[in-house]
Write a protein that holds these residues in place. Sequence first.
Motif, short mmCIF file in Angstrom:
data_model
loop_
_atom_site.label_atom_id
_atom_site.label_comp_id
_atom_site.label_asym_id
_atom_site.label_seq_id
_atom_site.Cartn_x
_atom_site.Cartn_y
_atom_site.Cartn_z
N GLN A 92 -12.10 47.75 67.62
CA GLN A 92 -11.53 48.29 68.65
C GLN A 92 -10.11 48.11 68.76
O GLN A 92 -9.12 49.24 68.97
N ILE A 93 -9.50 47.24 68.01
CA ILE A 93 -7.95 47.11 67.90
C ILE A 93 -7.59 48.10 66.97
O ILE A 93 -6.51 48.87 67.49
N VAL A 94 -8.21 48.42 65.85
CA VAL A 94 -7.79 49.32 64.93
C VAL A 94 -7.93 50.94 65.68
O VAL A 94 -6.99 51.67 65.61
N GLY A 95 -8.90 51.01 66.31
CA GLY A 95 -9.04 52.23 67.28
C GLY A 95 -7.92 52.59 68.09
O GLY A 95 -7.38 53.46 68.21
N HIS A 96 -7.57 51.44 68.84
CA HIS A 96 -6.52 51.37 69.86
C HIS A 96 -5.12 51.81 69.21
O HIS A 96 -4.37 52.59 69.48
N LEU A 97 -4.83 51.25 67.60
CA LEU A 97 -3.67 51.32 67.14
C LEU A 97 -3.67 53.05 66.64
O LEU A 97 -2.54 53.53 66.51
N TYR A 98 -4.94 53.40 66.10
CA TYR A 98 -4.92 54.62 65.68
C TYR A 98 -4.42 55.59 66.77
O TYR A 98 -3.79 56.60 66.51
N PHE A 110 -0.57 59.40 69.23
CA PHE A 110 0.19 59.67 70.59
C PHE A 110 1.84 59.82 70.17
O PHE A 110 2.61 60.59 70.38
N ASN A 111 2.25 58.72 69.45
CA ASN A 111 3.52 58.76 69.09
C ASN A 111 3.92 59.72 67.95
O ASN A 111 5.28 60.28 68.35
#
Length: 54
Positions: A39-45, A50-51
């Motif tokens: 979940q963390i990696v998915g969020h960072l992706y 977005f950035n």
Amino acid sequence: MNKTWIHSNNMVDYISRLKELPEDILCQPIKEGKWSIIQIVGHLYYWDKFNLEK
């Protein structure tokens, strides 16, 4: 090389090493009430995507 590029390369290297872990470990919350590694990696992706697009 700028800081963003260095950070991105370091993150890719780190996440690539996570592929060596068993899936059950990747799916467990890192702490009670917290997200799993997946979940963390998915969020960072999606945050990085977005950035890059903005």
